[in-house]
Structure formats: structure tokens, C-alpha cells
Design an enzyme around this catalytic site. Structure first.
Site, mmCIF file in Angstrom:
data_model
loop_
_atom_site.group_PDB
_atom_site.id
_atom_site.type_symbol
_atom_site.label_atom_id
_atom_site.label_comp_id
_atom_site.label_asym_id
_atom_site.label_seq_id
_atom_site.Cartn_x
_atom_site.Cartn_y
_atom_site.Cartn_z
ATOM 1 N N LYS A 20 0.851 -1.186 0.000
ATOM 2 C CA LYS A 20 0.000 0.000 0.000
ATOM 3 C C LYS A 20 0.884 1.231 0.000
ATOM 4 C CE LYS A 20 -3.830 2.225 2.472
ATOM 5 N NZ LYS A 20 -4.805 2.112 3.579
ATOM 6 N N GLN A 46 0.178 3.205 17.258
ATOM 7 C CA GLN A 46 -0.133 4.628 17.337
ATOM 8 C C GLN A 46 0.950 5.532 16.762
ATOM 9 O OE1 GLN A 46 -0.931 5.555 21.457
ATOM 10 N NE2 GLN A 46 -1.711 3.495 21.765
ATOM 11 N N HIS A 111 10.597 0.594 27.995
ATOM 12 C CA HIS A 111 9.656 0.590 26.871
ATOM 13 C C HIS A 111 9.995 -0.517 25.879
ATOM 14 C CE1 HIS A 111 12.684 2.908 24.506
ATOM 15 N NE2 HIS A 111 12.074 2.382 23.473
ATOM 16 N N ARG A 198 23.520 7.580 1.458
ATOM 17 C CA ARG A 198 24.896 7.099 1.288
ATOM 18 C C ARG A 198 25.218 6.002 2.294
ATOM 19 N NH1 ARG A 198 28.350 10.005 -1.920
ATOM 20 N NH2 ARG A 198 30.095 9.108 -0.771
ATOM 21 N N HIS A 241 16.317 21.061 25.856
ATOM 22 C CA HIS A 241 16.264 22.521 26.003
ATOM 23 C C HIS A 241 15.741 22.852 27.398
ATOM 24 C CE1 HIS A 241 14.646 26.617 25.538
ATOM 25 N NE2 HIS A 241 15.542 26.759 24.580
#
Length: 452
Positions: A20, A46, A111, A198, A241
Site C-alpha cells: 500500500k 499509534q 519501553h 549514502r 532545552h
């Protein structure tokens, strides 16, 4: 070793399966195998995947090195592993792992382990076993491709290189990183300049010290440095950050407060607290980013739940925890040790409480801590394509990085009183001096909170 005829039949049997088409923002029009589409069309799936790149790399190696006996089942298994390797992520991705680690949970959780469990549950809940049987796929093999091999397992496995495609624990060069570096850079407006095309073209499998590894052409060394530099740039400017990490801390605090008050029902009707939802894949399927608004809309007046709502509302209103300053830690100093020392230096007359302070640990590196990841990659040359070796720094450039990791401890203040903020900075300076650490660089109290 396969004959040319056998190789052609193998490739033809795979290509004849019509996939697909999807239009991807990074890779353009890509074709996805029907089995992978079956997985995508389930409630458990998800997230974006690295299925396309995994297939691209394994097929490139297959076509260049037929002696490796990579068959169509191997190719599809690697694609499915790429598709499913992140099924175990909770809401807000890696942040959820930090929350679980800080929660009063009895068992350790990662996880990667959850990805294996969710993969099993996805197949069972959606009756996909027949599709895996149709393509002669080994589910246990795919799970191993997701979690990786131990060192002893790699030594005994002639196809150990297949386990380096989706998640390479040896060098950090894998298609998962190629995909999310490019995808996150695109979405954040950060230019990522390494060329994965590459790296695909010049990947080659060579036996190194009895282990079959994916090696790179020597002239791609700078390209690999660009890839690792992209990782460091994304962590410094985005993932870690200062403001992002402050919001992360606020989310974790909110989840810890709401832990026992927001429940998810499992397969057998058991209600699980947030920290334990990952123990039941039926419940974990429903644990998505809407947990933020689920807490905000939860009914109840328990102080912990009220506190969780207050924290999330403050995020929405940009009333964030305040950055106090940062320092470069010594190896032997932990976050807890620094926070204890800061607390002991708070003036007696101050209203500042230890609970109003937090220490964030941040690291900017090339993926292997203080180590240079290039040292773990083996290279081949044009004239010796079956001989792998290390590349010395002097062969590349005299301008390479001399350090490959920076670490910081950041102090944050969870209230908004300027006097207590100043007391926190003084205690921080004294604590660093007491612990023989570098003097901290300190921030100004936010202008929008200063009294007129």
C-alpha cells in the site's frame, strides 16, 4: 550460499506482494507490505515507524551480498520489527519512562520490554497470527530483532547483523535514529545534514572477531560524524532545552500526584494506577497523550489530584517552574547528594523548602556517553571490501571533537517568590563550593514575575 537463480526467486516472491502506498513527509511516496498495513490498522499501533528505512537497508545488503542468504522472510521480519519496536512507549514518549522510574513501583520497566508485550497482545487481540503464518514469519525472531541480542548470542549467530538494523546497541548507527533525526529536524525547523542514502549504499556485512557486523565504507566517516552531531544538536536545542526539561519536570510531578487517582481498566477488569498500567497491555493500549486532559477533567477534591490539576493548568498558562542555574557535576556527585547539600545551605530564616527545588540531569553526547562512537564502527575500503578495520582520528581530520559528552545539573525552583529564588541561588553556590564542583552559572529572576 544461494545461487543466482535462488536469489532471483527469493527477491521475486517478495516483490510480487503488492504493498500500500503512503505519502510520507520525509521519505515521499513509500510502499508498505500488506502485513505491515494490517499492523498499522490496529488500536495498539499509534506511532510513526522506521519500517520503510529498515526494509530499504536490509534489501540493499541483500542485493549486494547474496552470500549472506538473506531471504524474503528476513526482509519482512526486519520491516515488522522496525514498525513495532516503539509500541511500548507510553504517553509523551521517554518522559513516561522517567515517571515510572520515579514512581513507587516494585518492578523495573523499560519501553523495549513493553514493546515485546504489546507486540504479542497486538497479534492476539487482532487475530493476526494467520497473517504471520501466511508469510512464514517467526514471531520470536521479530521480538529479538526489537530487543536485540546479547554479546554471546551475537557471536553464535550468522545473521547477527540483522539485529543492528532497527536498534544498533553496538554502535548506535541504525534506521530508527536516521528516521527520527530527520523527522524531528523537519518538524522543528532544525537542519539535519547527514545523508542516510549514502549510509544505505555503503553498508556492508563483514565478519569482525568472529561476529558478523554491519560495516561502513571508509569515506563515509565524516557523514557518520554528521549523523552523531545531529543527535547532539537535537538534544541540545530541543529534547533537553531548558524550557522543555522544565515542562517535563512539571508533567512528571503532575503524574506522580495523580498516580492513584486516575485508573485504567485492564483485560480482567482490574483498575491500574498510572505507574502500573504498563503491566496490562489491554489497559496500556488506552494510555495515550490524552492523559493530560483526563487529569484536568477528573472529578474529586483529593489534595494530590488538586495539585496535579494545578500543575497542568500552570503549564497551559505558561506559569512554569523557574530555572535557577546550572553546573557541571563531578563523577561522584549524584543529583540527590547535590540537592541535600543545597538544602543544608538554605538560610534558617528563609521560607524556601527543599520540596520546592529540583535537580535535572542533562547530557549532550554522540550516543555512547563519553565515548567516541566512531571507535566502535568498523570500516572497509574500496580495494579491500571484505576486510574491516578501525579508522584513526588522524586519517579523518585534525578538527574532530576532543570531548563527546557534556553533563549538566540544573537547579529549578517550583514557586515564584523572588526572595526564595535568591536564597536558592546562594545555597546553590555554597553547595557547589562545599562539594568542590565548578561554580554554577546563575539565571536572572524572570522579568514577568518581578514586582514593580
Amino acid at each position: 550460499m544461494e545461487t543466482d537463480g535462488a536469489k532471483c526467486m527469493c527477491e521475486r516472491s517478495y516483490v510480487e506482494v503488492e504493498g500500500k502506498m503512503f505519502n510520507d513527509a520525509i521519505h515521499g511516496s513509500i510502499s508498505i507490505h500488506p502485513l505491515c498495513v494490517q499492523i498499522i490498522d490496529t488500536p495498539q499501533f499509534q506511532r510513526l515507524s522506521v519500517c520503510y528505512l529498515a526494509g530499504k537497508l536490509v534489501r540493499a545488503i541483500q542485493s549486494r551480498q547474496p552470500e549472506l542468504n538473506i531471504n524474503s522472510e528476513d526482509v519482512l521480519s526486519v520491516e515488522v520489527a522496525g514498525l513495532c519496536h516503539d509500541l511500548g512507549h507510553g504517553p509523551f514518549s521517554h518522559l513516561w519512562e522517567e515517571f515510572v522510574e520515579m514512581s513507587p513501583r516494585k518492578e523495573k520497566w523499560t519501553h523495549e520490554e513493553a514493546s515485546e508485550k504489546m507486540f504479542d497482545y497486538l497479534i492476539e487481540a487482532n487475530n493476526l497470527s494467520e497473517y504471520f503464518n501466511k508469510y512464514d514469519l517467526d514471531i520470536q525472531f521479530i521480538k529479538k530483532l526489537i530487543c536485540g541480542l546479547t554479546e554471546s548470542e551475537r557471536q553464535k549467530n550468522e545473521k547477527a547483523f540483522l539485529y543492528e538494523i532497527v536498534a544498533n546497541k553496538r554502535t548506535g548507527v541504525d534506521v530508527d535514529k536516521w528516521d527520527y533525526f530527520l523527522r524531528d529536524g523537519h518538524n522543528l525547523g532544525i537542519r539535519v545534514k547527514f545523508d542516510y542514502h549514502r549510509l544505505v549504499k555503503y553498508s556492508r556485512v563483514i565478519q569482525v572477531d568472529g561476529e558478523w557486523q554491519i560495516c561502513m565504507r571508509d569515506k563515509e566517516c565524516n557523514n557518520l560524524y554528521d549523523m552523531f552531531h545531529a543527535r547532539e544538536t537535537l538534544h541540545r536545542t530541543a529534547y533537553q532545552h531548558r524550557v522543555v526539561k522544565i515542562i517535563d519536570s512539571m508533567l512528571i510531578d503532575a503524574f506522580l500526584c495523580a498516580d492513584e487517582h486516575i485508573k485504567y481498566q485492564g483485560k480482567d477488569g482490574t483498575n491500574y494506577a498510572l505507574r502500573n498500567v504498563c503491566d496490562d497491555m489491554s489497559a496500556y493500549t488506552n494510555l495515550i497523550d490524552d492523559i493530560f486532559h483526563r487529569i484536568l477533567l477528573a472529578k474529586g477534591d483529593h489534595p494530590d489530584l488538586v495539585k496535579a490539576k494545578e500543575i497542568l493548568e500552570n503549564i497551559l498558562k505558561r506559569r512554569l517552574y523557574i530555572y535557577v542555574g546550572q553546573t557541571e557535576p563531578n563523577d561522584e556527585i549524584s543529583q540527590e547528594k547535590l540537592l541535600d547539600t543545597i538544602s543544608s545551605n538554605i538560610p534558617e530564616e528563609s521560607s524556601l523548602e527543599r520540596e520546592e527545588l529540583g535537580i535535572q540531569k542533562v547530557r549532550f553526547n554522540y550516543g555512547l556517553g563519553e565515548k567516541n562512537p566512531i571507535e566502535y564502527i568498523r570500516f572497509y575500503s574500496k580495494n579491500s571490501p571484505n576486510e574491516a578495520r578501525k579508522i584513526q582520528e588522524e586519517e579523518i581530520s585534525s578538527m574532530l571533537p576532543q570531548r563527546f559528552q557534556e553533563r549538566r545539573f540544573r537547579l529549578i525552583y517550583k514557586s515564584n517568590k523572588e526572595k526564595d529564588f535568591n536564597d536558592a541561588q546562594k545555597a546553590f553556590k555554597n553547595a557547589c563550593k562545599q562539594l568542590n564542583m565548578n561554580a554554577p552559572s546563575l539565571a536572572d529572576f524572570p522579568i514577568h514575575l518581578q514586582s514593580s
